[in-house]
Design an enzyme around this catalytic site. Structure first.
Site, PDB file in Angstrom:
ATOM      1  NE  ARG A 234      -6.507 -86.380   9.577  1.00 60.89           N
ATOM      2  CZ  ARG A 234      -7.727 -86.294  10.086  1.00 60.89           C
ATOM      3  NH1 ARG A 234      -8.623 -85.495   9.518  1.00 60.89           N
ATOM      4  NH2 ARG A 234      -8.063 -86.992  11.154  1.00 60.89           N
TER       5      ARG A 234
ATOM      6  CB  SER B  36      -6.088 -90.181  11.622  1.00 59.68           C
ATOM      7  OG  SER B  36      -5.569 -88.869  11.674  1.00 59.68           O
ATOM      8  CB  SER B  37      -6.917 -88.317  17.170  1.00 57.46           C
ATOM      9  OG  SER B  37      -6.490 -89.477  17.839  1.00 57.46           O
ATOM     10  CD  GLN B  38     -12.822 -83.561  17.052  1.00 54.75           C
ATOM     11  OE1 GLN B  38     -12.739 -83.871  18.236  1.00 54.75           O
ATOM     12  NE2 GLN B  38     -13.859 -82.901  16.563  1.00 54.75           N
TER      13      GLN B  38
END
Length: 369
Positions: free
Chosen positions: A32, A78-80
């Site tokens: 990530r 960047s989403s959860q």
């Protein structure tokens, strides 16, 4: 880094998310941090850079990473991860499937899908966001993803897709997405409802019928343009109540509803009443759901323990409605969000229509988790 990544899946599962083996493998394989090379912003607007000690622990936590601001407003992120996992699971991706993603963001979600064997086209209306996603995918060595700069409403370049996933909050479903969807396909999309963006799994049916099943609660940044057009069923915009509110209905639940049950009540209230939205209440950290008056600054807020706080000239009226909604939900056996089916009908801007929620049907039982 190894320590942070080793606990990443545990962080996601801690929120009650069950990771399918293929989804868990993708989250474990895709780095990530490669997708936020310039850092990200915390909730108070502070920028965290790769050299900062909290960078990797936060990257490998179950948190949203805001990557672009316009003023103080987040416009890309960047989403959860737990929400990403739920949406990917609802998508039902199999190797070789063609997937369209609306909202490229950092490129991380597309990387996860590609790692699961999907052939992905991801589009973003912001050229700089698309460029950064393209670069991040290349740095991560992820193939099978095409990144395009395009208005998400149009669905971007020509193509036919087995699955479509939308990673930005919208008021409804673009007809262009439905046109691009292969028979038996599904669109996983966060659609505005009562001040939030619950995720729907939308399918084409017979005779132009379009329906959605509720997947989970969510909150997303809103899209721009026709995808967020107002329509006859629109709820009021999220608001903050002004001044003090009086307690107009006493506590009815002890213990109070947990976060998920409270969201279930919130969803039902929004299905039954068009004045329900998200509201900030003075001296309370968490937002609540509320029925608001035409000013948007007064009405009645429902707390997780069932108390009602109200203000304004219609305080008594809105309190009575709030109590009736809570009693109705309880009498029906506290139906969960996943028990709802939504019918979507044409609405929005006539020049650029969308399919918007128009009917809500409570099924006898929710789908199996």
């Amino acid at each position: 880094m190894d320590h942070a990544r080793r606990h990443y899946l545990d962080q996601i599962r801690r929120d009650g998310v069950t990771l399918a083996p293929a989804v868990a493998k993708a989250f474990g394989a895709v780095p990530r941090e490669v997708f936020v090379p310039d850092g990200f912003y915390t909730g108070d607007g502070r920028r965290v850079l790769p050299a900062d000690p909290e960078f990797l622990p936060t990257v490998y936590s179950n948190d949203v990473l805001v990557t672009k601001l316009t003023g103080d407003v987040p416009v890309s992120s960047s989403s959860q991860p737990s929400l990403m996992a739920l949406m990917i699971d609802a998508l039902g991706v199999q190797p070789g499937m063609r997937v369209l993603e609306i909202g490229a963001g950092t490129g991380y979600n597309a990387a996860l899908l590609a790692t699961m064997g999907a052939v992905v086209t991801t589009v973003d209306v912001q050229p700089d966001v698309a460029d950064r996603a393209r670069s991040a995918l290349a740095r991560a060595g992820i193939g099978g993803v095409r990144v395009e700069t395009a208005d998400g409403y149009t669905a971007g370049p020509d193509g036919r897709y087995d699955r479509i996933i939308v990673t930005v909050g919208v008021a409804g479903v673009s007809p262009h997405w439905l046109d691009r969807l292969a028979p038996g396909g599904v669109i996983v999309v966060p659609v505005e409802h009562a001040g939030t963006h619950p995720v729907l799994a939308v399918r084409n049916g017979a005779e132009d019928e379009v329906t959605g099943a509720v997947v989970c609660p969510a909150g997303f940044m809103s899209a721009a343009g026709p995808l967020t057009a107002q329509h006859t069923g629109s709820h009021p915009q999220p608001t903050v109540f002004a001044g003090d509110l009086d307690e107009t209905a006493e506590q009815r639940w002890d213990p109070a509803l947990d976060a998920l049950a409270y969201r279930d009540l919130w969803y039902a209230a929004g299905a039954w009443h068009h004045r329900v939205t998200r509201a900030g209440v003075p001296r309370r950290e968490q937002t609540c759901f509320a029925l608001v008056d035409d000013s948007g600054a007064a009405g009645a807020a429902v707390l997780p323990d069932g108390r009602v706080l109200a203000s304004g000239p219609a305080a008594e009226q809105y309190t009575a409605v709030a109590v009736a909604l809570a009693e109705r939900w309880w009498a029906l056996g506290r139906p969960p969000m996943r028990a709802w089916r939504v019918g979507l009908a044409p609405g929005g801007d006539p020049a650029a229509p969308i399919r918007v929620p128009r009917t809500w049907t409570l099924t006898r039982r929710p789908d199996p988790a």
